[in-house]
Design a protein around this motif. Structure first.
Motif, PDB file in Angstrom:
ATOM      1  N   VAL A 118       0.848  -1.193   0.000  1.00  0.00           N
ATOM      2  CA  VAL A 118       0.000   0.000   0.000  1.00  0.00           C
ATOM      3  C   VAL A 118       0.884   1.243   0.000  1.00  0.00           C
ATOM      4  CG1 VAL A 118      -1.733   1.318   1.280  1.00  0.00           C
ATOM      5  CG2 VAL A 118      -1.827  -1.188   1.293  1.00  0.00           C
ATOM      6  N   LEU A 119       0.503   2.220  -0.810  1.00  0.00           N
ATOM      7  CA  LEU A 119       1.119   3.541  -0.753  1.00  0.00           C
ATOM      8  C   LEU A 119       0.014   4.573  -0.580  1.00  0.00           C
ATOM      9  CD1 LEU A 119       3.342   5.709  -1.099  1.00  0.00           C
ATOM     10  CD2 LEU A 119       2.979   5.530  -3.584  1.00  0.00           C
ATOM     11  N   ILE A 120       0.117   5.370   0.480  1.00  0.00           N
ATOM     12  CA  ILE A 120      -0.790   6.490   0.678  1.00  0.00           C
ATOM     13  C   ILE A 120      -0.012   7.763   0.398  1.00  0.00           C
ATOM     14  CG2 ILE A 120      -2.392   7.644   2.248  1.00  0.00           C
ATOM     15  CD1 ILE A 120      -3.152   4.746   1.716  1.00  0.00           C
ATOM     16  N   SER A 158      -9.245   6.044   3.427  1.00  0.00           N
ATOM     17  CA  SER A 158      -8.009   5.462   2.888  1.00  0.00           C
ATOM     18  C   SER A 158      -7.938   3.970   3.171  1.00  0.00           C
ATOM     19  CB  SER A 158      -6.792   6.172   3.496  1.00  0.00           C
ATOM     20  OG  SER A 158      -6.730   7.518   3.085  1.00  0.00           O
ATOM     21  N   LEU A 159      -8.378   3.575   4.361  1.00  0.00           N
ATOM     22  CA  LEU A 159      -8.389   2.149   4.707  1.00  0.00           C
ATOM     23  C   LEU A 159      -9.281   1.367   3.756  1.00  0.00           C
ATOM     24  CD1 LEU A 159      -7.801  -0.291   6.540  1.00  0.00           C
ATOM     25  CD2 LEU A 159      -9.662   0.509   8.033  1.00  0.00           C
ATOM     26  N   PHE A 160     -10.454   1.892   3.483  1.00  0.00           N
ATOM     27  CA  PHE A 160     -11.371   1.224   2.555  1.00  0.00           C
ATOM     28  C   PHE A 160     -10.714   1.010   1.197  1.00  0.00           C
ATOM     29  CE2 PHE A 160     -14.622   1.891  -0.815  1.00  0.00           C
ATOM     30  CZ  PHE A 160     -15.269   0.669  -0.702  1.00  0.00           C
ATOM     31  N   LEU A 161     -10.071   2.043   0.671  1.00  0.00           N
ATOM     32  CA  LEU A 161      -9.458   1.932  -0.654  1.00  0.00           C
ATOM     33  C   LEU A 161      -8.191   1.078  -0.633  1.00  0.00           C
ATOM     34  CD1 LEU A 161      -9.937   5.575  -1.992  1.00  0.00           C
ATOM     35  CD2 LEU A 161     -11.206   3.511  -2.652  1.00  0.00           C
ATOM     36  N   ALA A 162      -7.513   1.019   0.508  1.00  0.00           N
ATOM     37  CA  ALA A 162      -6.303   0.203   0.614  1.00  0.00           C
ATOM     38  C   ALA A 162      -6.624  -1.276   0.759  1.00  0.00           C
ATOM     39  CB  ALA A 162      -5.466   0.669   1.808  1.00  0.00           C
ATOM     40  N   SER A 163      -7.801  -1.579   1.267  1.00  0.00           N
ATOM     41  CA  SER A 163      -8.160  -2.960   1.604  1.00  0.00           C
ATOM     42  C   SER A 163      -8.873  -3.660   0.450  1.00  0.00           C
ATOM     43  CB  SER A 163      -9.064  -2.972   2.838  1.00  0.00           C
ATOM     44  OG  SER A 163     -10.372  -2.533   2.497  1.00  0.00           O
ATOM     45  N   VAL A 203      -5.343   2.076  -8.235  1.00  0.00           N
ATOM     46  CA  VAL A 203      -5.052   3.455  -7.866  1.00  0.00           C
ATOM     47  C   VAL A 203      -6.372   4.212  -7.753  1.00  0.00           C
ATOM     48  CG1 VAL A 203      -3.745   5.542  -8.408  1.00  0.00           C
ATOM     49  CG2 VAL A 203      -2.893   3.309  -9.171  1.00  0.00           C
ATOM     50  N   ASN A 204      -6.590   4.841  -6.607  1.00  0.00           N
ATOM     51  CA  ASN A 204      -7.819   5.580  -6.356  1.00  0.00           C
ATOM     52  C   ASN A 204      -7.493   6.868  -5.600  1.00  0.00           C
ATOM     53  OD1 ASN A 204     -10.139   3.645  -7.191  1.00  0.00           O
ATOM     54  ND2 ASN A 204      -8.819   2.337  -5.939  1.00  0.00           N
ATOM     55  N   ILE A 244      -2.706   1.911  -4.326  1.00  0.00           N
ATOM     56  CA  ILE A 244      -2.171   3.254  -4.165  1.00  0.00           C
ATOM     57  C   ILE A 244      -3.344   4.202  -3.975  1.00  0.00           C
ATOM     58  CG2 ILE A 244      -0.898   5.131  -5.275  1.00  0.00           C
ATOM     59  CD1 ILE A 244       0.622   2.931  -6.870  1.00  0.00           C
ATOM     60  N   VAL A 245      -3.275   4.995  -2.907  1.00  0.00           N
ATOM     61  CA  VAL A 245      -4.332   5.960  -2.614  1.00  0.00           C
ATOM     62  C   VAL A 245      -3.713   7.351  -2.637  1.00  0.00           C
ATOM     63  CG1 VAL A 245      -6.078   6.713  -0.968  1.00  0.00           C
ATOM     64  CG2 VAL A 245      -5.530   4.270  -1.174  1.00  0.00           C
ATOM     65  N   ASN A 246      -4.181   8.174  -3.544  1.00  0.00           N
ATOM     66  CA  ASN A 246      -3.730   9.558  -3.628  1.00  0.00           C
ATOM     67  C   ASN A 246      -4.681  10.450  -2.839  1.00  0.00           C
ATOM     68  OD1 ASN A 246      -1.540   8.950  -5.290  1.00  0.00           O
ATOM     69  ND2 ASN A 246      -2.752   9.171  -7.149  1.00  0.00           N
ATOM     70  N   ILE A 247      -4.129  11.194  -1.876  1.00  0.00           N
ATOM     71  CA  ILE A 247      -4.947  12.128  -1.119  1.00  0.00           C
ATOM     72  C   ILE A 247      -5.003  13.437  -1.893  1.00  0.00           C
ATOM     73  CG2 ILE A 247      -5.297  13.303   1.073  1.00  0.00           C
ATOM     74  CD1 ILE A 247      -5.528  10.230   1.215  1.00  0.00           C
ATOM     75  N   LEU A 248      -6.169  13.725  -2.431  1.00  0.00           N
ATOM     76  CA  LEU A 248      -6.346  14.936  -3.215  1.00  0.00           C
ATOM     77  C   LEU A 248      -6.908  16.035  -2.321  1.00  0.00           C
ATOM     78  CD1 LEU A 248      -7.129  12.353  -5.409  1.00  0.00           C
ATOM     79  CD2 LEU A 248      -6.682  14.330  -6.847  1.00  0.00           C
ATOM     80  N   SER A 249      -8.020  16.599  -2.671  1.00  0.00           N
ATOM     81  CA  SER A 249      -8.617  17.700  -1.919  1.00  0.00           C
ATOM     82  C   SER A 249      -9.879  18.109  -2.645  1.00  0.00           C
ATOM     83  CB  SER A 249      -7.638  18.882  -1.873  1.00  0.00           C
ATOM     84  OG  SER A 249      -8.284  20.058  -1.425  1.00  0.00           O
ATOM     85  N   THR A 250     -10.798  18.712  -1.920  1.00  0.00           N
ATOM     86  CA  THR A 250     -11.922  19.331  -2.619  1.00  0.00           C
ATOM     87  C   THR A 250     -11.408  20.426  -3.551  1.00  0.00           C
ATOM     88  OG1 THR A 250     -12.237  20.783  -0.697  1.00  0.00           O
ATOM     89  CG2 THR A 250     -13.671  18.843  -0.883  1.00  0.00           C
TER      90      THR A 250
END
Length: 265
Positions: A83-85, A222-227, A177-178, A134-140
């Motif tokens: 996993v990569l956050i 993030s956990l949901f998308l990583a799992s 990737v999400n 891979i979960v990319n933290i974006l933003s509104t």
């Protein structure tokens, strides 16, 4: 049984705030945690708090050589990366025409180039094992705009596009990737003045859920998308913003909360 049992997760910007909340949650779900950050004191303290299933690596996400060194250290220790956050981020507040090039560039380097380098670095490991998230933290900020944040918005809109492209190119090779789109979150990043939660909540009465978000709520996304719970999701956009981007209440029309206008000052 945890949702991330025995998986190795890298969390950039993991030393404090949203990243630290994600590290704690992932550890509780069975993962081994790599706290990757430039904040050495905070990162080392968090790794010590979390115990033997966590480690700290100093990582400047904008430095490709630093990424390669980090990946080598992680695979030497734990053999795998699952996993990569991509959570690390900065903002520079300035009017667009007054911002200096070096400041604009630095925001792009951390918020856009950094995630790209991270994807580039972990992809070979994940592709070889035909498994990874891979979960990319974006933003509104990648859904609308705000004055004096031109570099930040440009980077986050770019990261949104990168997320889609990476999802397409890597998905058929076993790597999902999400993206997560947080709204206002009660961390040092958003709560610069270290105000009380009650004070911060007053700034958000104009949205549907009339309070600021907590870092643990973004960590859950993030956990949901990583799992494996999200095993059929690729290139998805998960918005966790309390309804911030739904629209604006008009208190002269039915259906608005009585205090909605307070959040529109």
């Amino acid at each position: 049984m945890g949702r991330l049992d025995d998986r190795v997760a890298i969390i950039t910007g993991g030393a404090q705030g949203q990243g630290a909340a994600t590290a704690r949650l992932f550890l509780n779900e069975g993962a081994r945690i790599v706290i990757a950050d430039v904040r050495e004191d905070e990162g080392k303290a968090l790794a010590e708090e979390l115990g033997e299933r966590a480690c700290f690596i100093r990582l400047d996400v904008s430095d490709e050589a630093n990424w390669q060194s980090a990946i080598g250290s992680i695979t030497d220790r734990w053999n795998t990366i699952d996993v990569l956050i991509n959570n690390a981020g900065i903002v520079h507040i300035a009017a667009l025409v007054e911002m200096e090039r070096k400041d604009f560039q630095r925001v792009l380097d951390v918020n856009l180039i950094g995630p790209w380098l991270g994807i580039k670095a972990v992809a070979p490991v994940m592709i070889a094992q035909c498994r990874g998230s891979i979960v990319n933290i974006l933003s509104t900020g990648a859904l609308w705009s705000m004055n004096s944040t031109g570099a930040y918005m440009a980077a986050k809109w770019g990261l949104r596009g990168l997320t889609k492209n990476a999802a397409m190119e890597l998905g058929w090779q076993g790597v999902r990737v999400n993206g997560v789109f947080p709204g206002g979150v009660n961390t040092p990043f958003a709560n610069i003045g270290n105000k009380s939660t009650e004070e911060m909540n007053k700034l958000y009465v104009g949205q549907t859920i009339q309070r600021i978000g907590e870092p643990e709520e973004i960590a859950e996304a993030s956990l949901f998308l990583a799992s494996d719970a999200s095993s059929y999701m690729a290139g998805s956009e998960l918005t966790v913003d309390g309804g911030m981007t739904l629209g604006v209440f008009h208190d002269y029309l039915p259906g608005a909360p009585p205090n909605a206008s307070e959040g529109q000052d």
